[in-house]
Design a protein around this motif. Sequence first.
Motif, PDB file in Angstrom:
ATOM      1  N   PHE A 238      33.438  -5.735 -33.621  1.00 44.83           N
ATOM      2  CA  PHE A 238      34.798  -5.283 -33.317  1.00 44.83           C
ATOM      3  C   PHE A 238      35.465  -4.698 -34.559  1.00 44.83           C
ATOM      4  CE2 PHE A 238      39.417  -6.225 -32.882  1.00 44.83           C
ATOM      5  CZ  PHE A 238      39.667  -5.436 -31.762  1.00 44.83           C
ATOM      6  N   ARG A 239      36.155  -3.582 -34.390  1.00 42.39           N
ATOM      7  CA  ARG A 239      36.864  -2.940 -35.490  1.00 42.39           C
ATOM      8  C   ARG A 239      38.343  -3.322 -35.420  1.00 42.39           C
ATOM      9  NH1 ARG A 239      35.183   3.288 -36.245  1.00 42.39           N
ATOM     10  NH2 ARG A 239      36.305   2.839 -38.199  1.00 42.39           N
ATOM     11  N   PHE A 240      38.737  -4.168 -36.330  1.00 43.20           N
ATOM     12  CA  PHE A 240      40.119  -4.637 -36.345  1.00 43.20           C
ATOM     13  C   PHE A 240      41.051  -3.516 -36.803  1.00 43.20           C
ATOM     14  CE2 PHE A 240      37.882  -8.662 -36.542  1.00 43.20           C
ATOM     15  CZ  PHE A 240      38.685  -9.511 -35.784  1.00 43.20           C
TER      16      PHE A 240
ATOM     17  N   LEU B  69      35.074 -15.356 -23.070  1.00 43.91           N
ATOM     18  CA  LEU B  69      33.627 -15.308 -22.890  1.00 43.91           C
ATOM     19  C   LEU B  69      33.228 -13.945 -22.343  1.00 43.91           C
ATOM     20  CD1 LEU B  69      33.004 -18.826 -21.261  1.00 43.91           C
ATOM     21  CD2 LEU B  69      32.545 -18.144 -23.634  1.00 43.91           C
ATOM     22  N   ASN B  70      32.018 -13.514 -22.694  1.00 40.47           N
ATOM     23  CA  ASN B  70      31.437 -12.288 -22.142  1.00 40.47           C
ATOM     24  C   ASN B  70      32.314 -11.053 -22.351  1.00 40.47           C
ATOM     25  OD1 ASN B  70      29.275 -13.899 -21.061  1.00 40.47           O
ATOM     26  ND2 ASN B  70      30.634 -14.471 -19.377  1.00 40.47           N
ATOM     27  N   SER B  71      32.809 -10.906 -23.561  1.00 42.81           N
ATOM     28  CA  SER B  71      33.630  -9.736 -23.896  1.00 42.81           C
ATOM     29  C   SER B  71      33.000  -9.014 -25.084  1.00 42.81           C
ATOM     30  CB  SER B  71      35.062 -10.168 -24.200  1.00 42.81           C
ATOM     31  OG  SER B  71      35.648 -10.780 -23.061  1.00 42.81           O
ATOM     32  N   ASP B  72      33.757  -8.184 -25.786  1.00 41.86           N
ATOM     33  CA  ASP B  72      33.212  -7.419 -26.903  1.00 41.86           C
ATOM     34  C   ASP B  72      32.785  -8.352 -28.039  1.00 41.86           C
ATOM     35  OD1 ASP B  72      33.782  -5.102 -25.519  1.00 41.86           O
ATOM     36  OD2 ASP B  72      35.703  -4.784 -26.512  1.00 41.86           O
ATOM     37  N   ASN B  73      31.646  -8.028 -28.635  1.00 39.84           N
ATOM     38  CA  ASN B  73      31.096  -8.826 -29.725  1.00 39.84           C
ATOM     39  C   ASN B  73      32.041  -8.793 -30.925  1.00 39.84           C
ATOM     40  OD1 ASN B  73      29.608  -9.823 -31.949  1.00 39.84           O
ATOM     41  ND2 ASN B  73      27.675  -9.162 -31.033  1.00 39.84           N
ATOM     42  N   LEU B  74      32.516  -9.960 -31.341  1.00 40.15           N
ATOM     43  CA  LEU B  74      33.435 -10.043 -32.472  1.00 40.15           C
ATOM     44  C   LEU B  74      32.853  -9.410 -33.729  1.00 40.15           C
ATOM     45  CD1 LEU B  74      36.040 -11.244 -33.829  1.00 40.15           C
ATOM     46  CD2 LEU B  74      34.688 -13.318 -34.249  1.00 40.15           C
TER      47      LEU B  74
ATOM     48  N   LYS C 158      39.688  -7.830 -25.784  1.00 45.03           N
ATOM     49  CA  LYS C 158      39.045  -9.124 -25.602  1.00 45.03           C
ATOM     50  C   LYS C 158      37.767  -9.182 -26.438  1.00 45.03           C
ATOM     51  CE  LYS C 158      40.762  -9.841 -20.883  1.00 45.03           C
ATOM     52  NZ  LYS C 158      40.400 -10.147 -19.478  1.00 45.03           N
ATOM     53  N   VAL C 159      37.622 -10.276 -27.206  1.00 47.48           N
ATOM     54  CA  VAL C 159      36.442 -10.419 -28.051  1.00 47.48           C
ATOM     55  C   VAL C 159      35.761 -11.756 -27.786  1.00 47.48           C
ATOM     56  CG1 VAL C 159      37.348  -8.948 -29.886  1.00 47.48           C
ATOM     57  CG2 VAL C 159      37.796 -11.408 -29.963  1.00 47.48           C
ATOM     58  N   THR C 160      34.468 -11.792 -28.090  1.00 47.12           N
ATOM     59  CA  THR C 160      33.661 -12.996 -27.920  1.00 47.12           C
ATOM     60  C   THR C 160      32.958 -13.326 -29.230  1.00 47.12           C
ATOM     61  OG1 THR C 160      33.222 -12.618 -25.571  1.00 47.12           O
ATOM     62  CG2 THR C 160      31.638 -13.975 -26.753  1.00 47.12           C
ATOM     63  N   ILE C 161      32.976 -14.587 -29.607  1.00 48.18           N
ATOM     64  CA  ILE C 161      32.152 -15.041 -30.728  1.00 48.18           C
ATOM     65  C   ILE C 161      30.738 -15.193 -30.193  1.00 48.18           C
ATOM     66  CG2 ILE C 161      31.728 -16.906 -32.374  1.00 48.18           C
ATOM     67  CD1 ILE C 161      34.760 -17.546 -32.185  1.00 48.18           C
ATOM     68  N   PRO C 162      29.784 -14.385 -30.669  1.00 46.75           N
ATOM     69  CA  PRO C 162      28.435 -14.433 -30.091  1.00 46.75           C
ATOM     70  C   PRO C 162      27.768 -15.793 -30.303  1.00 46.75           C
ATOM     71  CG  PRO C 162      28.470 -13.086 -32.077  1.00 46.75           C
ATOM     72  CD  PRO C 162      29.897 -13.380 -31.741  1.00 46.75           C
ATOM     73  N   ARG C 163      27.071 -16.229 -29.279  1.00 45.26           N
ATOM     74  CA  ARG C 163      26.388 -17.521 -29.320  1.00 45.26           C
ATOM     75  C   ARG C 163      24.888 -17.304 -29.514  1.00 45.26           C
ATOM     76  NH1 ARG C 163      26.757 -21.315 -24.077  1.00 45.26           N
ATOM     77  NH2 ARG C 163      25.816 -19.435 -23.199  1.00 45.26           N
ATOM     78  N   PHE C 164      24.291 -18.089 -30.399  1.00 43.32           N
ATOM     79  CA  PHE C 164      22.853 -17.970 -30.661  1.00 43.32           C
ATOM     80  C   PHE C 164      22.095 -19.237 -30.277  1.00 43.32           C
ATOM     81  CE2 PHE C 164      25.131 -15.230 -33.619  1.00 43.32           C
ATOM     82  CZ  PHE C 164      24.488 -14.012 -33.419  1.00 43.32           C
ATOM     83  N   GLY C 165      22.814 -20.290 -29.926  1.00 43.49           N
ATOM     84  CA  GLY C 165      22.185 -21.551 -29.545  1.00 43.49           C
ATOM     85  C   GLY C 165      22.606 -21.994 -28.164  1.00 43.49           C
ATOM     86  N   GLY C 166      22.580 -23.310 -27.929  1.00 40.57           N
ATOM     87  CA  GLY C 166      22.828 -23.814 -26.592  1.00 40.57           C
ATOM     88  C   GLY C 166      24.162 -24.497 -26.364  1.00 40.57           C
ATOM     89  N   ALA C 167      25.007 -24.562 -27.390  1.00 46.58           N
ATOM     90  CA  ALA C 167      26.299 -25.235 -27.223  1.00 46.58           C
ATOM     91  C   ALA C 167      27.165 -24.510 -26.203  1.00 46.58           C
ATOM     92  CB  ALA C 167      27.031 -25.319 -28.560  1.00 46.58           C
ATOM     93  N   GLU C 168      27.906 -25.281 -25.405  1.00 45.64           N
ATOM     94  CA  GLU C 168      28.749 -24.686 -24.365  1.00 45.64           C
ATOM     95  C   GLU C 168      29.993 -24.031 -24.929  1.00 45.64           C
ATOM     96  OE1 GLU C 168      29.877 -27.048 -21.052  1.00 45.64           O
ATOM     97  OE2 GLU C 168      27.847 -27.658 -20.564  1.00 45.64           O
ATOM     98  N   SER C 169      30.547 -24.618 -25.984  1.00 48.67           N
ATOM     99  CA  SER C 169      31.817 -24.107 -26.490  1.00 48.67           C
ATOM    100  C   SER C 169      32.001 -24.476 -27.958  1.00 48.67           C
ATOM    101  CB  SER C 169      32.978 -24.685 -25.674  1.00 48.67           C
ATOM    102  OG  SER C 169      33.001 -26.108 -25.794  1.00 48.67           O
TER     103      SER C 169
ATOM    104  N   ILE D 139      36.422 -18.608 -37.511  1.00 46.57           N
ATOM    105  CA  ILE D 139      35.424 -17.539 -37.375  1.00 46.57           C
ATOM    106  C   ILE D 139      36.106 -16.193 -37.148  1.00 46.57           C
ATOM    107  CG2 ILE D 139      33.557 -16.661 -35.910  1.00 46.57           C
ATOM    108  CD1 ILE D 139      32.762 -19.621 -35.463  1.00 46.57           C
ATOM    109  N   VAL D 140      37.109 -16.182 -36.267  1.00 47.92           N
ATOM    110  CA  VAL D 140      37.818 -14.929 -35.980  1.00 47.92           C
ATOM    111  C   VAL D 140      38.530 -14.425 -37.232  1.00 47.92           C
ATOM    112  CG1 VAL D 140      39.690 -13.872 -34.654  1.00 47.92           C
ATOM    113  CG2 VAL D 140      38.090 -15.434 -33.527  1.00 47.92           C
ATOM    114  N   LEU D 141      39.238 -15.300 -37.932  1.00 47.51           N
ATOM    115  CA  LEU D 141      39.978 -14.876 -39.119  1.00 47.51           C
ATOM    116  C   LEU D 141      39.049 -14.467 -40.249  1.00 47.51           C
ATOM    117  CD1 LEU D 141      42.990 -17.382 -39.267  1.00 47.51           C
ATOM    118  CD2 LEU D 141      42.873 -15.096 -38.249  1.00 47.51           C
TER     119      LEU D 141
END
Length: 249
Positions: free
Chosen positions: A192-194, A184-189, A220-231, A240-242
Amino acid sequence: MFSKQQQKYVQSLQIKKYRQEHKAFLVEGAKSVLELIDSDFQIELLLCTSKFFEENEKKLKKISVEQISQTELEKTSTLQSNDSAVAVVKMNPNVPLQAASAEFVLVLDDIRDPGNLGTILRIADWYGIKKVVCSDTTVDFYNPKVIAASMGSFTRIQTYYVNLKEYFETVTKESGGTIIGTFLNSDNLHEFRFPAGGYIVMGNESNGIGEVVEQFITNKVTIPRFGGAESLNVGIATAIVLDNLMRKK
């Protein structure tokens, strides 16, 4: 004839203790069994209905096959509905795996749910990931629920169970490379440049990547959240990462 002793043996492989003792596991259902036949796994015994045998007789020529009734099959299977086959299969050896040049290895830190692991194997297969390294606390790859959830993908994925602290100490010492982890709260996936290759670490369903493994993470990367789900479910997060990895490659 399918003996009571055979039935007891097959049923025992539903339990991890006996899978490890016999170095064997179960593959259930038509789709998974047919993919198994085309893989490098060694089939010890195939139990199937006469219908499945007749439909696939050419493929079954070199396999030890026991035709049994629907009732007998259901007694040996963990699936709620299985009208085709159950295979008893020898485990592959636990061989060390590392990322080759320009290759990504998926690393799983303490995944506990069999359905999640099976789904992750299927996702890895979809995106062309061939190697999955699992912490020694991750659920057993040969658990029937893992095999079923992978939908045959277990035949195309190499796995290696190991203490991840020792594993990453060796990797860092021998070859270095990029080790990417989701936090959480890391670089925006999405930004990110793989690199060309390395390791992608996914963590436990409740606690994420543990502190012991975190010390080896280089990015460290984070999947950005646009809604209200906790996880997110770890399988969905892996997809999503792959997907981001493959689109940017």
